[in-house]
Design a protein around this motif. Structure first.
Motif, short mmCIF file in Angstrom:
data_model
loop_
_atom_site.label_atom_id
_atom_site.label_comp_id
_atom_site.label_asym_id
_atom_site.label_seq_id
_atom_site.Cartn_x
_atom_site.Cartn_y
_atom_site.Cartn_z
N ILE A 11 3.46 5.89 -13.30
CA ILE A 11 3.26 4.44 -13.28
C ILE A 11 4.59 3.70 -13.20
O ILE A 11 4.65 2.56 -12.73
N THR A 12 5.67 4.36 -13.60
CA THR A 12 7.00 3.73 -13.55
C THR A 12 7.37 3.34 -12.12
O THR A 12 8.05 2.34 -11.88
N GLY A 13 6.91 4.14 -11.15
CA GLY A 13 7.19 3.83 -9.77
C GLY A 13 6.60 2.50 -9.33
O GLY A 13 7.18 1.80 -8.48
N LEU A 14 5.45 2.13 -9.89
CA LEU A 14 4.85 0.83 -9.56
C LEU A 14 5.61 -0.30 -10.25
O LEU A 14 5.72 -1.40 -9.69
N TYR A 15 6.11 -0.03 -11.45
CA TYR A 15 6.95 -1.05 -12.10
C TYR A 15 8.20 -1.33 -11.25
O TYR A 15 8.63 -2.49 -11.12
N VAL A 38 0.84 -1.20 0.00
CA VAL A 38 0.00 0.00 0.00
C VAL A 38 0.87 1.25 0.00
O VAL A 38 0.57 2.24 -0.69
N MET A 39 1.98 1.21 0.75
CA MET A 39 2.88 2.38 0.79
C MET A 39 3.59 2.58 -0.53
O MET A 39 3.96 3.71 -0.88
N HIS A 40 3.78 1.50 -1.28
CA HIS A 40 4.45 1.62 -2.58
C HIS A 40 3.66 2.52 -3.54
O HIS A 40 4.26 3.19 -4.39
N ILE A 41 2.35 2.51 -3.43
CA ILE A 41 1.53 3.24 -4.40
C ILE A 41 1.78 4.75 -4.34
O ILE A 41 2.17 5.35 -5.35
N PRO A 42 1.57 5.42 -3.18
CA PRO A 42 1.84 6.86 -3.17
C PRO A 42 3.30 7.21 -3.41
O PRO A 42 3.61 8.17 -4.12
N GLN A 43 4.22 6.43 -2.81
CA GLN A 43 5.64 6.75 -2.99
C GLN A 43 6.08 6.47 -4.42
O GLN A 43 6.86 7.24 -4.99
N GLY A 44 5.60 5.38 -5.01
CA GLY A 44 5.97 5.08 -6.39
C GLY A 44 5.47 6.13 -7.36
O GLY A 44 6.21 6.61 -8.23
N THR A 66 20.72 -10.34 0.69
CA THR A 66 21.02 -10.95 1.99
C THR A 66 20.23 -10.33 3.13
O THR A 66 20.25 -10.85 4.24
N SER A 67 19.55 -9.21 2.87
CA SER A 67 18.72 -8.61 3.91
C SER A 67 17.32 -9.22 3.89
O SER A 67 16.77 -9.49 2.82
N ARG A 68 16.75 -9.41 5.05
CA ARG A 68 15.43 -10.02 5.14
C ARG A 68 14.32 -8.99 5.31
O ARG A 68 13.15 -9.35 5.33
N HIS A 69 14.69 -7.72 5.46
CA HIS A 69 13.67 -6.75 5.82
C HIS A 69 13.62 -5.51 4.93
O HIS A 69 12.64 -4.77 5.01
N VAL A 70 14.64 -5.24 4.13
CA VAL A 70 14.60 -4.00 3.34
C VAL A 70 13.50 -4.06 2.29
O VAL A 70 13.22 -5.11 1.72
N SER A 71 12.88 -2.92 2.06
CA SER A 71 11.87 -2.79 1.02
C SER A 71 12.48 -2.03 -0.15
O SER A 71 12.81 -0.85 -0.03
N MET A 72 12.67 -2.72 -1.25
CA MET A 72 13.31 -2.12 -2.42
C MET A 72 12.26 -1.46 -3.31
O MET A 72 11.10 -1.87 -3.34
N GLY A 73 12.70 -0.44 -4.05
CA GLY A 73 11.80 0.26 -4.97
C GLY A 73 12.29 1.67 -5.20
O GLY A 73 13.49 1.91 -5.33
N THR A 74 11.37 2.63 -5.25
CA THR A 74 11.73 4.02 -5.51
C THR A 74 12.44 4.62 -4.31
O THR A 74 12.10 4.32 -3.16
N PHE A 75 13.40 5.49 -4.57
CA PHE A 75 14.07 6.26 -3.53
C PHE A 75 14.33 7.65 -4.09
O PHE A 75 14.85 7.80 -5.20
N SER A 76 13.99 8.68 -3.33
CA SER A 76 13.96 10.05 -3.85
C SER A 76 15.31 10.51 -4.40
O SER A 76 15.37 11.08 -5.51
N VAL A 77 16.40 10.28 -3.67
CA VAL A 77 17.70 10.78 -4.11
C VAL A 77 18.13 10.11 -5.41
O VAL A 77 18.63 10.77 -6.33
N VAL A 78 17.94 8.79 -5.50
CA VAL A 78 18.31 8.06 -6.72
C VAL A 78 17.49 8.55 -7.90
O VAL A 78 18.01 8.75 -9.01
#
Length: 686
Positions: free
Chosen positions: A113-117, A95-101, A131-143
């Motif tokens: 829509i690219t953010g959802l891809y 759910v958080m991916h949608i507004p941030q993406g 190797t991380s079990r908890h990080v959520s990958m996807g969009t990041f503002s600085v990148v």
């Protein structure tokens, strides 16, 4: 004898006592010490032998699990215990991916829509290789912001920040050979950037450069991310206020954007401004007042950003904000997932080096977040494997219209705090995003851009608050404060890429300044034991007659060899016309006014216990110092407390010769060297 009298004994009496002690206490040379403790120089195996050892079946199995950690920990996955927690955590993060993406992808100049891809395709790879079990990958503002600088430079101007139908796929020949009058859309350029970033990350992972993140100190990252927040704010002002802002692909973008905003204030869109301020007010009130109280009762976060997007979309559609009030909206959002297509590889030579900072920053953010969460979860992450996982994720995603991805601080913390146990949570997140792409995507076509801008700006609060850390940095270290401020100012007033380069340069410069400095001090003996301390800080420590003990702290190399020679010459007074002496005071202090006796220096002992490295230039300087002591003082130089690597280096650089044999002039401790020097002095009648 009273304790005062015992402390104030003359240096000559102590020398005699030590000489007597030397009869009962064996003087250990470095050679005898090594033989007694069975010192052995480690032998490296031949490259072929090491390669053969790594192709055994057990090694191959371990290599497979190292590259794909998923298949290692999934064997111990507790289905009944973990599945529900991972499912709840994954859907919450989805759910958080949608507004941030939708919001952050606009920072890269590509359709929302690219953010959802990005929340779907690269995450599929990271699940198996990370190797991380908890990080959520996807969009990041600085990148995303750093990607936009490249996108704006190479894409058709009318496609940046605008929405459009998916461009036609490139043919195989057009992907590798630049067609005549070729023009790329922002998505096509972003795909190439994503591929280049993935390529860099895979190569750096294969070459075991995972520790490259140490060059990006916390101070540098703080200054850089604060400046990035200023750039993000400037990029969103046009959408936030509903004013026209130029698209600049040059230096001083922040200043130029602020100029445009001020000049176009008369054309302010009050509907966009009112909607933006309303969304910002709701988010701030929730974050600062309601959230903390609500968290005590709810075990999962309330998706306020998602609710703002839904309400904003409904208001826009119901009141026809786009047509009646000229409020810009997201526009066309295709349903379904994009089919794979080839990036324009012919663009790689033009953007490959500009993509390197994105690769390093994206990896550093991901590794930092992964390390924090791993510490909480009591497991370890592997830096080199994280490089490879991020790189493979970007390479795969580049064929599906994606921008380079990284870990998100907010989503990752939510994924762990809600109860997520493993990357199975990301599997549920991907399934949720897939359902959104297949069914609900077109619903957001009427979403106003100002709502997304408001969400982005409020999310930057943490980055802006890093400014308050600067006074503390300044108190701790002026050099660190210089790095922070230099990175911030260059990033804001010039460009973000140059700011990162400036920060790296200043950080390396500080390391060189620290590494070049040597601390050289005089040691004295504490009465009645074998301890030797700095006479400047420990008043009880007394210099021994005829012996000067010099403690060297730091690495010895070409950059500080002159400092070594000058400092030692000054301590020994080698350039004076009078013979140097050791002064022993009545009260134990090295004070010439209270002098009791003075003794000509016959022996110089270098305490090498704090020396970790010696290069050939420094070895030559030590040889020069030895010659000066021999000819100007008519004395001898001894070494004490040499570590094995320093000793082997000095042997390799031919520091020890026929007239300076190692077994006669190197000792495992200062006291052994002192006893040998005193015994030699007594035997020669000096």
């Amino acid at each position: 004898m009273s304790s005062v009298e015992q402390t104030n004994r003359t240096g000559q009496e102590e020398a005699e006592d030590d000489a007597e002690a030397s009869v009962g206490r064996l003087i250990r040379s470095q050679e005898s010490f090594d033989k007694l403790n069975q010192y052995e120089i480690p032998q490296e195996s031949p490259i072929i032998q090491r390669a053969i050892e790594h192709i055994s079946p057990s090694k191959c199995t371990g290599c497979f699990f190292s590259v794909f950690p998923f298949f290692d920990w999934i064997q111990d996955y507790k289905l009944k215990k973990f599945l529900i927690d991972d499912a709840v955590s994954g859907i919450t993060v989805g759910v958080m991916h949608i507004p941030q993406g939708l919001a952050y992808s606009m920072l890269a100049g590509v359709p929302p829509i690219t953010g959802l891809y990005m929340a779907f395709f690269p995450v599929l790879i990271y699940i198996f290789m990370g190797t991380s079990r908890h990080v959520s990958m996807g969009t990041f503002s600085v990148v995303c912001l750093m990607t936009k600088a490249i996108v704006a430079a190479h894409a058709k101007p009318d496609t940046v920040d605008n929405n459009f139908d998916k461009p036609p796929d490139l043919s195989f020949s057009d992907a590798f050979v630049k067609p005549d009058n070729a023009e790329l859309t922002s998505v096509q350029v972003a795909m190439v950037v994503c591929f280049a970033v993935g390529l860099w990350q895979v190569l750096m992972g294969l070459f075991r450069l995972g520790n490259i993140s140490v060059l990006l100190s916390d101070t540098l990252v703080s200054g850089f991310s604060t400046a990035a927040a200023v750039h993000v704010l400037a990029s969103q002002l046009g959408s936030l206020l509903g004013v026209k802002v130029g698209k600049y692909n040059s230096n001083f973008k922040v200043i130029l954007v602020l100029r445009d905003v001020v000049m176009n204030i008369p054309s302010l869109n009050y509907v966009s401004l009112s909607l933006s301020l309303s969304v910002m007010a709701v988010l701030i009130i929730y974050t600062e007042i309601i959230k903390h109280r609500l968290e005590k009762r709810c075990h999962f976060p309330v998706p306020v950003e998602m609710l703002c997007i839904i309400i904003g979309t409904l208001l826009s559609a119901g009141l026809e904000l786009n047509s009646k009030y000229n409020v810009k909206c997201v526009g066309n959002i295709p349903r379904g997932i994009p089919s794979p297509s080839l990036p324009a590889f012919w663009l790689l030579p033009d953007i490959i080096f500009h993509s390197l900072p994105i690769a390093v920053i994206g990896f550093t953010i991901t590794l930092s977040m992964a390390s924090i969460l791993a510490k909480k979860g009591h497991y370890k992450v592997k830096a080199n494997q994280e490089f490879i996982a991020c790189g493979c994720g970007n390479l795969f995603a580049s064929f599906f219209s994606c921008v380079p991805f990284a870990a998100s601080l907010s989503r990752s913390l939510i994924q762990q705090n809600v109860g997520g146990k493993t990357q199975i949570a990301s599997v549920f997140s991907c399934i949720f995003i897939l359902l959104i792409l297949l069914a609900i995507g077109p619903f957001f076509e009427q979403l106003p851009n100002c709502v997304l801008a408001a969400i982005v700006i409020v999310s930057l609060k943490g980055m802006f608050w890093q400014v308050k850390d600067f006074p503390g940095i300044l108190r701790r270290s002026k050099l660190d404060a210089f790095v922070w401020l230099g990175t911030l100012l260059v990033s804001i007033f010039w460009d973000i890429d140059y700011g990162l380069g400036a920060g790296l340069f200043l950080s390396v410069l500080c390391v060189l300044l620290y590494g070049q400095q040597l601390k050289i001090s005089i040691l004295g003996k504490v009465p009645n034991n074998e301890i030797y301390l700095d006479t400047k800080h420990y008043l009880v420590a007394q210099e021994l007659p005829g012996i000067k003990i010099i403690h060297i702290s730091g690495s010895l190399h070409f950059a500080n060899k002159n400092q070594l020679e000058k400092s030692c010459a000054k301590k020994l007074d080698l350039h004076s016309h009078h013979p140097p002496t050791v002064t022993i005071s009545k009260d134990g202090e090295n004070n010439p006014l209270n002098s009791q006796n003075e003794s000509k220096i016959q022996s110089v002992i270098l305490d090498m216990s704090s020396v970790s490295f010696v290069d050939p230039s420094a070895a030559d300087s030590m040889s020069n110092l030895r010659e000066d002591i021999l000819h100007k003082l008519e004395g001898h130089l001894y070494l004490a407390n040499c570590s094995p690597n320093v000793l082997e280096a000095l042997k390799k650089f031919n520091f020890f010769s026929g007239d300076f044999p190692i077994y006669h002039y190197v000792f495992p401790s200062i006291h052994d060297a002192v006893l040998h020097a005193q015994q030699s002095s007594l035997s020669t009648g000096l």
